[in-house]
Write a protein that holds these residues in place. Structure first.
Motif, PDB file in Angstrom:
ATOM      1  N   MET A   1     -26.662-105.438  42.759  1.00 63.84           N
ATOM      2  CA  MET A   1     -26.620-106.067  41.729  1.00 63.84           C
ATOM      3  C   MET A   1     -26.254-105.289  40.344  1.00 63.84           C
ATOM      4  N   MET A   2     -27.045-104.139  40.285  1.00 68.77           N
ATOM      5  CA  MET A   2     -26.847-103.298  39.050  1.00 68.77           C
ATOM      6  C   MET A   2     -25.222-103.111  38.969  1.00 68.77           C
ATOM      7  N   LEU A   3     -24.766-102.608  40.325  1.00 67.68           N
ATOM      8  CA  LEU A   3     -23.482-102.187  40.284  1.00 67.68           C
ATOM      9  C   LEU A   3     -22.338-103.580  39.745  1.00 67.68           C
ATOM     10  N   LEU A   4     -22.495-104.765  40.181  1.00 71.44           N
ATOM     11  CA  LEU A   4     -21.761-105.700  40.138  1.00 71.44           C
ATOM     12  C   LEU A   4     -21.979-105.947  38.311  1.00 71.44           C
ATOM     13  N   ASP A   5     -23.232-105.946  38.037  1.00 72.66           N
ATOM     14  CA  ASP A   5     -23.544-106.126  36.324  1.00 72.66           C
ATOM     15  C   ASP A   5     -22.711-104.994  35.689  1.00 72.66           C
TER      16      ASP A   5
ATOM     17  N   ALA B   1     -31.205-118.804  32.884  1.00 71.30           N
ATOM     18  CA  ALA B   1     -31.697-118.267  31.451  1.00 71.30           C
ATOM     19  C   ALA B   1     -32.204-116.821  31.902  1.00 71.30           C
ATOM     20  N   ALA B   2     -31.885-115.886  30.727  1.00 74.55           N
ATOM     21  CA  ALA B   2     -32.399-114.370  30.942  1.00 74.55           C
ATOM     22  C   ALA B   2     -33.615-114.487  29.926  1.00 74.55           C
ATOM     23  N   SER B   3     -34.735-113.892  30.682  1.00 76.19           N
ATOM     24  CA  SER B   3     -36.234-113.779  30.121  1.00 76.19           C
ATOM     25  C   SER B   3     -36.389-112.397  29.465  1.00 76.19           C
TER      26      SER B   3
ATOM     27  N   TRP C   1     -19.066-106.084  35.473  1.00 77.09           N
ATOM     28  CA  TRP C   1     -18.888-107.126  34.675  1.00 77.09           C
ATOM     29  C   TRP C   1     -19.085-106.645  33.178  1.00 77.09           C
ATOM     30  N   SER C   2     -19.588-105.458  32.980  1.00 82.08           N
ATOM     31  CA  SER C   2     -19.888-104.895  31.443  1.00 82.08           C
ATOM     32  C   SER C   2     -18.856-104.061  31.060  1.00 82.08           C
ATOM     33  N   ASP C   3     -18.309-103.318  31.924  1.00 85.35           N
ATOM     34  CA  ASP C   3     -17.434-101.833  31.569  1.00 85.35           C
ATOM     35  C   ASP C   3     -15.873-102.045  32.037  1.00 85.35           C
ATOM     36  N   LYS C   4     -15.182-102.283  31.023  1.00 88.17           N
ATOM     37  CA  LYS C   4     -13.994-102.680  31.230  1.00 88.17           C
ATOM     38  C   LYS C   4     -13.119-101.474  31.973  1.00 88.17           C
ATOM     39  N   TYR C   5     -13.604-100.367  31.642  1.00 89.98           N
ATOM     40  CA  TYR C   5     -12.658 -99.079  32.357  1.00 89.98           C
ATOM     41  C   TYR C   5     -13.203 -99.000  33.695  1.00 89.98           C
ATOM     42  N   LEU C   6     -14.349 -99.265  34.120  1.00 93.07           N
ATOM     43  CA  LEU C   6     -14.866 -99.223  35.497  1.00 93.07           C
ATOM     44  C   LEU C   6     -14.084-100.252  36.104  1.00 93.07           C
ATOM     45  N   LEU C   7     -14.227-101.507  35.724  1.00 94.78           N
ATOM     46  CA  LEU C   7     -13.388-102.714  36.244  1.00 94.78           C
ATOM     47  C   LEU C   7     -11.932-102.411  36.579  1.00 94.78           C
ATOM     48  N   ASN C   8     -11.204-101.953  35.349  1.00 96.14           N
ATOM     49  CA  ASN C   8      -9.903-101.679  35.703  1.00 96.14           C
ATOM     50  C   ASN C   8      -9.522-100.704  36.672  1.00 96.14           C
ATOM     51  N   THR C   9     -10.282 -99.722  36.676  1.00 95.44           N
ATOM     52  CA  THR C   9     -10.147 -98.393  37.422  1.00 95.44           C
ATOM     53  C   THR C   9     -10.197 -98.862  38.805  1.00 95.44           C
ATOM     54  N   LEU C  10     -11.234 -99.728  39.125  1.00 96.61           N
ATOM     55  CA  LEU C  10     -11.401-100.151  40.790  1.00 96.61           C
ATOM     56  C   LEU C  10     -10.020-101.269  40.891  1.00 96.61           C
ATOM     57  N   ALA C  11      -9.633-101.809  40.028  1.00 96.88           N
ATOM     58  CA  ALA C  11      -8.573-102.914  40.180  1.00 96.88           C
ATOM     59  C   ALA C  11      -7.137-102.170  40.230  1.00 96.88           C
ATOM     60  N   TYR C  12      -6.991-101.276  39.359  1.00101.99           N
ATOM     61  CA  TYR C  12      -5.518-100.922  39.226  1.00101.99           C
ATOM     62  C   TYR C  12      -5.399 -99.485  39.736  1.00101.99           C
TER      63      TYR C  12
ATOM     64  N   LEU D   1     -30.528-111.570  39.427  1.00 98.68           N
ATOM     65  CA  LEU D   1     -29.830-111.680  38.284  1.00 98.68           C
ATOM     66  C   LEU D   1     -30.607-111.693  37.131  1.00 98.68           C
ATOM     67  N   GLN D   2     -31.880-112.353  37.341  1.00 90.63           N
ATOM     68  CA  GLN D   2     -32.740-112.308  36.051  1.00 90.63           C
ATOM     69  C   GLN D   2     -33.272-110.759  35.777  1.00 90.63           C
ATOM     70  N   LYS D   3     -33.333-109.889  36.703  1.00 95.59           N
ATOM     71  CA  LYS D   3     -33.871-108.583  36.528  1.00 95.59           C
ATOM     72  C   LYS D   3     -32.560-107.519  36.163  1.00 95.59           C
ATOM     73  N   TYR D   4     -31.597-107.704  37.055  1.00 98.35           N
ATOM     74  CA  TYR D   4     -30.316-106.612  36.853  1.00 98.35           C
ATOM     75  C   TYR D   4     -28.972-107.400  36.466  1.00 98.35           C
ATOM     76  N   GLY D   5     -29.072-108.928  36.302  1.00 95.89           N
ATOM     77  CA  GLY D   5     -27.412-109.264  36.063  1.00 95.89           C
ATOM     78  C   GLY D   5     -27.369-109.737  34.745  1.00 95.89           C
ATOM     79  N   GLN D   6     -27.931-109.289  33.654  1.00 90.28           N
ATOM     80  CA  GLN D   6     -27.589-109.816  32.320  1.00 90.28           C
ATOM     81  C   GLN D   6     -26.311-109.806  31.888  1.00 90.28           C
ATOM     82  N   ASN D   7     -25.464-109.014  32.209  1.00 89.02           N
ATOM     83  CA  ASN D   7     -24.015-109.048  31.828  1.00 89.02           C
ATOM     84  C   ASN D   7     -23.270-110.153  32.570  1.00 89.02           C
ATOM     85  N   ILE D   8     -23.810-110.194  33.623  1.00 90.33           N
ATOM     86  CA  ILE D   8     -23.162-111.522  34.377  1.00 90.33           C
ATOM     87  C   ILE D   8     -23.463-112.773  34.070  1.00 90.33           C
TER      88      ILE D   8
END
Length: 518
Positions: free
Chosen positions: A360-364, A42-44, A367-378, A147-154
């Motif tokens: 953790m911030m990078l992972l989050d 749970a996120a607090s 998980w939150s930005d489709k453009y960054l995700l797909n740039t890294l993938a494609y 995760l509690q501090k920096y992983g809310q989108n995850i």
């Protein structure tokens, strides 16, 4: 990843989908505290406040290790430059991928961890850089506080059930990716052939139902092989959806709640008896047992019946896109969701990381930005892919990524984390992704979900069993043995001599303790 096949990598599928699955669900402490039975962390409000003031004052470079997704990776510098423009602005950091050739991946990453060398992020799974073994060795960092501090989108996007699979003694040790946890398998047919011979493919419910079509192809299409089978790719229909593999040759019956030898399962025996019959009738290539590149064989177009390309789509769109020619599909089976399938792709933070907060911030961010995700993938637009409709700043563009010899960049989306945020493309259509997600949502969890077998007490026997399986698997999956009953009995004896009974006893012992602990 499913649907994103590579020549270099073969990943575990859930359930007992081949006779003697060689992937071992090993190591790890199997007892989890009550925390692991909860849905998701749970996120607090306090955690959110901490995240908003996260320390990004000093610039850092975040190292990320993973096996090389494709052999021909040449555009890393350009892709990282495009991604790091965003990452630098948001996190005052850069990411540096360390892509290791598959042949040396396991050894190199183990040596790096054993030497205590600092690094940040790393790919881990049930079968590659094994999660459980790394947890046992203390190679990974607990992630709960991060995760509690920096992983809310995850936390918002990870399937709540998946946290069980990565939780050890109440501590989350990796971030499970969005990936097909319970991919429905399918019989796939070349569309032109079922139309030409008016074959009612939708009524195929078992291997035996394929016989009339295979016979027709054998008699009328001399340049076609009726059904595909390779050393590492079983034909659709041989799966055992009511059983979950624990280690090679040992399965868990979801109906009976018992551990059994896979060779003793009647349906398994019948499935491979039929495959042997197909082989003797010439429906399977004579050299099938030495063919190891399933995807290349499937794309060749010389097989009338194939297996799914990583998931079932009713309209055949997924296999059509992957194989490169029109196909049709019909449902075969759906396995249960297991600990192994939920850890088919995950990301951990090394215990030696000097920048765990920023990692953790990078992972989050991914998980939150489709453009960054797909740039890294494609990769980079115009270099690694072209836009067919919309724009990459839209929520849902459609792109065409380079493939084959022209492909010089790829990271499969679930190696990064959020598969469902993938742009519509030739890797996976939006429709295929939606079908996979629906399958996950509707999938039934295995009775073993959360149980992790520690193979240390029987590692010698496991090694001996693996040796037997390595020899036997290609023969069973292709049906290419001269005397089927004798081969089954001989293999059974070899497994007994290797210590399979001792392994079953150890699994039962650990399972009983785990169940009592729950």
């Amino acid at each position: 990843m499913k649907g994103q096949k590579t020549k270099a990598s073969t990943w575990i599928v859930p359930g007992t989908s081949v006779l003697l699955a060689t992937t071992i669900v090993i190591s790890g402490c199997s007892t989890t505290e009550k925390k692991s039975e909860s849905t998701s962390p749970a996120a607090s409000p306090a955690a959110s406040a901490a995240a908003s003031t996260s320390p990004t004052k000093d610039f850092v470079e975040i190292s990320w290790y993973m096996p090389k997704p494709i052999d021909n990776m040449k555009d890393q510098e350009a892709v990282e430059a495009a991604a790091n423009k965003l990452i630098k602005e948001k996190l005052n950091a850069n990411v540096k991928f360390n892509l290791i050739d598959n042949a040396g991946w396991e050894d190199k990453i183990k040596l790096k961890s054993a030497a205590g060398e600092p690094y940040d992020l790393v790919f881990t799974s049930n079968s590659s850089n094994n999660l459980n073994a790394n947890v046992q060795k203390g190679a990974f960092m607990p992630l709960d506080d991060l995760l509690q501090k920096y992983g809310q989108n995850i936390l918002k996007k990870v399937d709540p059930r998946a946290w069980k699979a990565v939780t050890y003694k109440g501590k989350i040790m990796a971030i499970p990716a969005q990936t097909p946890y319970s991919p429905a398998s399918a019989y796939v047919f070349k569309k032109d052939l079922v139309e030409k011979y008016k074959f009612d493919y939708k009524n195929v419910k078992s291997l035996a139902d394929l016989e009339p079509f295979l016979k027709t192809i054998k008699e009328n299409e001399p340049n076609m092989i009726p059904v595909i089978a390779t050393a590492n790719g079983a034909t659709s229909g041989v799966g055992l959806p009511d059983y979950t593999t624990v280690v090679g040759g040992i399965s868990y019956s979801e109906k009976d709640g018992k551990f059994v030898k896979t060779l003793d399962i009647p349906q398994n025996y019948e499935n491979y008896r039929i495959m042997n019959d197909f082989y003797k009738k010439g429906y399977i290539a004579k050299d099938a047992a030495i063919k190891t590149d399933y995807l290349a064989e499937a794309k060749s177009g010389k097989y009338a019946v194939l297996r799914d390309s990583g998931g079932y789509t009713e309209d055949g769109s997924k296999s059509t896109s992957t194989y490169g020619f029109p196909t049709v599909e019909t449902f075969s089976s759906q396995p249960t969701i297991s600990t192994a399938s939920m850890t088919a792709a995950a990301t951990a933070i090394s215990a030696t990381s000097k920048n765990p907060e920023r990692a953790m911030m990078l992972l989050d961010y991914i998980w939150s930005d489709k453009y960054l995700l797909n740039t890294l993938a494609y990769g980079v637009e115009g270099k690694n892919y072209i836009v067919k409709s919309g724009t990459v700043k839209d929520a849902n563009p459609t792109i065409e990524a380079k493939s084959g010899a022209e492909q010089t960049w790829a990271i499969w989306h679930n190696w990064l984390g959020p598969l469902w945020d993938q742009w519509d493309s030739n890797w996976n259509s939006t429709k295929a992704l939606e079908a996979m997600k629906k399958t996950n949502d509707n999938g039934k969890a295995s009775g073993l979900l959360g149980f992790v077998f520690n193979n240390e007490p029987v590692k010698t026997e496991i090694a001996q069993i693996n040796a037997v399986n390595k020899e036997a698997n290609p023969i069973f999956t292709t049906g290419s043995m001269p005397d089927y009953p004798k081969y089954v009995e001989d293999t059974k004896k070899k497994l007994v001599d290797a210590g399979i009974d001792k392994v079953i006893a150890e699994i039962q012992k650990q399972y009983d303790a785990w169940k009592a602990g729950k």
